[in-house]
Write an enzyme that holds these catalytic residues in place. Structure first.
Site, short mmCIF file in Angstrom:
data_model
loop_
_atom_site.label_atom_id
_atom_site.label_comp_id
_atom_site.label_asym_id
_atom_site.label_seq_id
_atom_site.Cartn_x
_atom_site.Cartn_y
_atom_site.Cartn_z
N CYS A 91 38.68 11.95 12.58
CA CYS A 91 37.09 11.85 12.03
C CYS A 91 36.43 10.80 13.10
O CYS A 91 36.68 9.75 13.10
CB CYS A 91 37.00 11.40 10.61
SG CYS A 91 35.35 11.54 9.98
N HIS A 211 36.09 23.77 10.61
CA HIS A 211 34.75 22.98 10.92
C HIS A 211 33.82 24.30 11.81
O HIS A 211 34.56 24.56 12.84
CB HIS A 211 34.75 21.76 11.79
CG HIS A 211 35.30 20.69 11.15
ND1 HIS A 211 36.42 20.47 10.75
CD2 HIS A 211 34.50 19.57 10.70
CE1 HIS A 211 36.92 19.43 10.17
NE2 HIS A 211 35.68 18.69 9.97
N ASP A 237 27.47 17.62 7.81
CA ASP A 237 27.69 16.55 8.25
C ASP A 237 26.15 15.99 8.59
O ASP A 237 25.38 16.54 9.18
CB ASP A 237 28.63 16.59 9.72
CG ASP A 237 29.04 15.23 10.06
OD1 ASP A 237 28.56 14.30 9.77
OD2 ASP A 237 29.96 15.09 10.95
N CYS A 241 28.60 14.46 14.18
CA CYS A 241 29.97 14.75 14.13
C CYS A 241 30.79 14.34 15.15
O CYS A 241 30.63 15.01 16.37
CB CYS A 241 30.17 16.31 13.78
SG CYS A 241 32.04 16.74 13.39
N GLY A 242 31.67 13.38 15.01
CA GLY A 242 32.22 12.78 16.30
C GLY A 242 33.22 13.94 16.84
O GLY A 242 33.44 13.93 18.17
O1 PYC Z 1 32.60 12.88 12.61
O2 PYC Z 1 34.56 13.98 13.25
C1 PYC Z 1 33.52 13.61 12.73
C2 PYC Z 1 33.60 14.24 11.08
C3 PYC Z 1 34.35 15.20 10.72
C4 PYC Z 1 34.03 15.48 9.36
C5 PYC Z 1 32.98 14.78 9.14
N1 PYC Z 1 32.55 13.86 10.01
#
Ligand code: PYC
Length: 340
Positions: A91, A211, A237, A241-242
C-alpha cells in the site's frame, strides 16, 4: 463488564486516504518471511483486522498497518497492510502514513527507511520538508488494451499492471471524473470488476485484479492525469493510490511516454497529488535486497521498472482502541460486498 483489550494506534491521512498504524497490542505473527506472516495474519487474526478497521471503530475507507520485526538487514520494520475485507499486498499511501507515524513517534529521522512487505522490500525516504518518497517493488504491465464487456453492454479496454497490487487501468470509460460523482464512479468500477471476474481476466498466474483505476484529464497545468481508484472492499481511494501510481508509471514507461527519471504528477479524485518517476532495475548482482521480487505471491518474475512515488501524510489521531469481551460487535461489522 467484560475484560478490555487495548490496542495502541496512530491515525494519519495521506492525500485524504486514512491509515491506522498499530503500534502496540497487535498479534505476534508466525513466519520468517513477510508473506508467511501475511498468510498467518489472514488465517488467524481476521477478527483483529475487522475490529481495527471496520465500523464501529473504523470505516470502509480505512487501511490498517501492523508493524512487525523486519526480515531484511537494514529495514526498520516489516508491515502488513489490511482493509475492510482482507489483506493488501502493498500500500503506497499507507507506506507514506507509516513513515509519518514513525516520525511522529520519534522512531525515525529524515533519510532512508527500509520497510519489508509481503511482496518485497520498499525503501522510503523521509525528506526534511515532511514529504515522503518510497521506492516501490518492481512494477510492470502484464497485458495491454484488454477489452471487457460490462453488464450494461458497454465495452471498455484497459491495461493490466502490477504496482504492488493488481490494477486494471482504463481510459476509454466515458465517465466524468468528479468527486460529486463518486457513487456513480464506484458503481461503474464494480461493473468493471465484475466483468473482469466473469470473463476470467486476471493478473499474472491468476492474480486477482482487485483495484480498478479510471484515468482522465486534470484541469491543473502540470498534472498528467486525474484518477479514480476503486479499492478491493468497495471504497474509493481518496489519494492518487501509491500502488496505482506505480502501475500507471510502468505503463507510461513501456509506452515510451516517460523517460527514466522524468517526474510526473497524478491527481486523485479528491484533488490530492502524488509525484512519480521510474528507474530501470539495476543489473543482477547490483540490485538492492528484494529487487526483482514483487509479484503478488504469484511466483512470476519481471524486471519491469522501479517506481518512486512521493506524497505527504499528516497524523490525525492517536490513542487506544478498546475491545470489550462482552461487546457483541467487538470484532467490528463486516462490509457487505456485492457478489464478486
Ligand atoms: O496507496 O497503494 C495505495 C493504496 C492501495 C489501496 C489504498 N491505497
Amino acid at each position: 463488564m467484560g475484560a478490555l483489550r487495548r490496542i495502541r494506534f496512530v491515525d494519519s491521512h495521506t492525500g485524504g486516504e486514512p491509515t491506522r498504524v498499530i503500534v502496540n497490542g497487535g498479534p505476534d505473527l508466525d513466519g520468517a518471511t513477510m508473506e508467511t506472516r501475511r498468510a498467518d495474519f489472514a488465517a488467524r487474526f481476521d477478527a483483529f483486522r475487522s475490529a481495527v478497521v471496520n465500523e464501529p471503530r473504523g470505516s470502509d475507507v480505512l487501511v490498517g498497518a501492523l508493524l512487525t520485526e523486519p526480515v531484511s538487514l537494514d529495514s526498520v520494520a516489516g508491515v502488513i497492510f489490511f482493509n475492510n475485507v482482507g489483506t493488501l499486498w502493498m500500500c503506497g499511501h499507507g507506506t507514506i502514513g507509516v513513515v509519518e507515524t514513525l516520525r511522529h513517534l520519534g522512531r525515525v529521522e529524515p533519510g532512508p527507511i527500509g520497510l519489508d512487505t509481503p511482496v518485497g522490500r520498499v525503501v522510503a525516504t523521509l525528506h526534511e520538508s515532511g514529504d515522503v518518497s518510497f521506492e516501490n517493488v518492481p512494477s510492470y504491465r502484464h497485458r495491454t488494451a484488454v477489452p471487457v464487456r460490462l453488464a450494461s453492454g458497454q465495452t471498455v479496454t484497459g491495461d493490466i499492471a502490477w504496482g504492488g497490487n493488481w490494477f486494471y487501468l482504463c481510459q476509454d470509460h466515458g465517465q466524468v471524473l468528479e468527486l460529486s460523482r463518486a457513487a456513480a464512479l464506484t458503481e461503474f468500477c464494480w461493473q468493471v470488476r465484475e466483468a473482469l471476474e466473469r470473463e476470467g481476466v486476471t493478473g499474472a498466474e491468476g492474480g486477482l485484479i482487485d483495484h480498478i483505476e479510471l484515468l482522465g484529464p486534470s484541469a491543473h497545468p502540470g498534472v498528467l492525469a486525474k484518477n479514480f481508484v476503486l479499492c478491493p472492499g468497495g471504497a474509493y481511494d481518496r489519494s492518487p493510490c501509491g500502488t496505482g501510481t506505480s502501475a500507471k508509471l510502468a505503463c507510461l514507461f513501456e509506452d515510451g511516454k516517460i523517460a527514466e527519471g522524468e517526474e510526473i504528477v497524478l491527481e486523485s479524485i479528491t484533488g490530492s497529488v502524488f509525484r512519480g518517476k521510474v528507474r530501470k532495475p539495476l543489473p543482477l548482482g547490483a540490485q538492492r535486497e528484494g529487487e526483482g521480487v514483487g509479484d503478488g505471491g504469484s511466483g512470476s518474475r519481471s524486471n519491469g521498472v522501479i517506481p518512486t512515488v512521493t506524497g505527504r501524510a499528516w497524523v490525525t489521531a492517536e490513542g487506544d482502541l478498546l475491545l470489550d469481551r462482552s461487546d457483541p460487535i467487538r470484532d467490528g461489522l463486516p462490509t457487505p460486498l456485492r457478489g464478486t
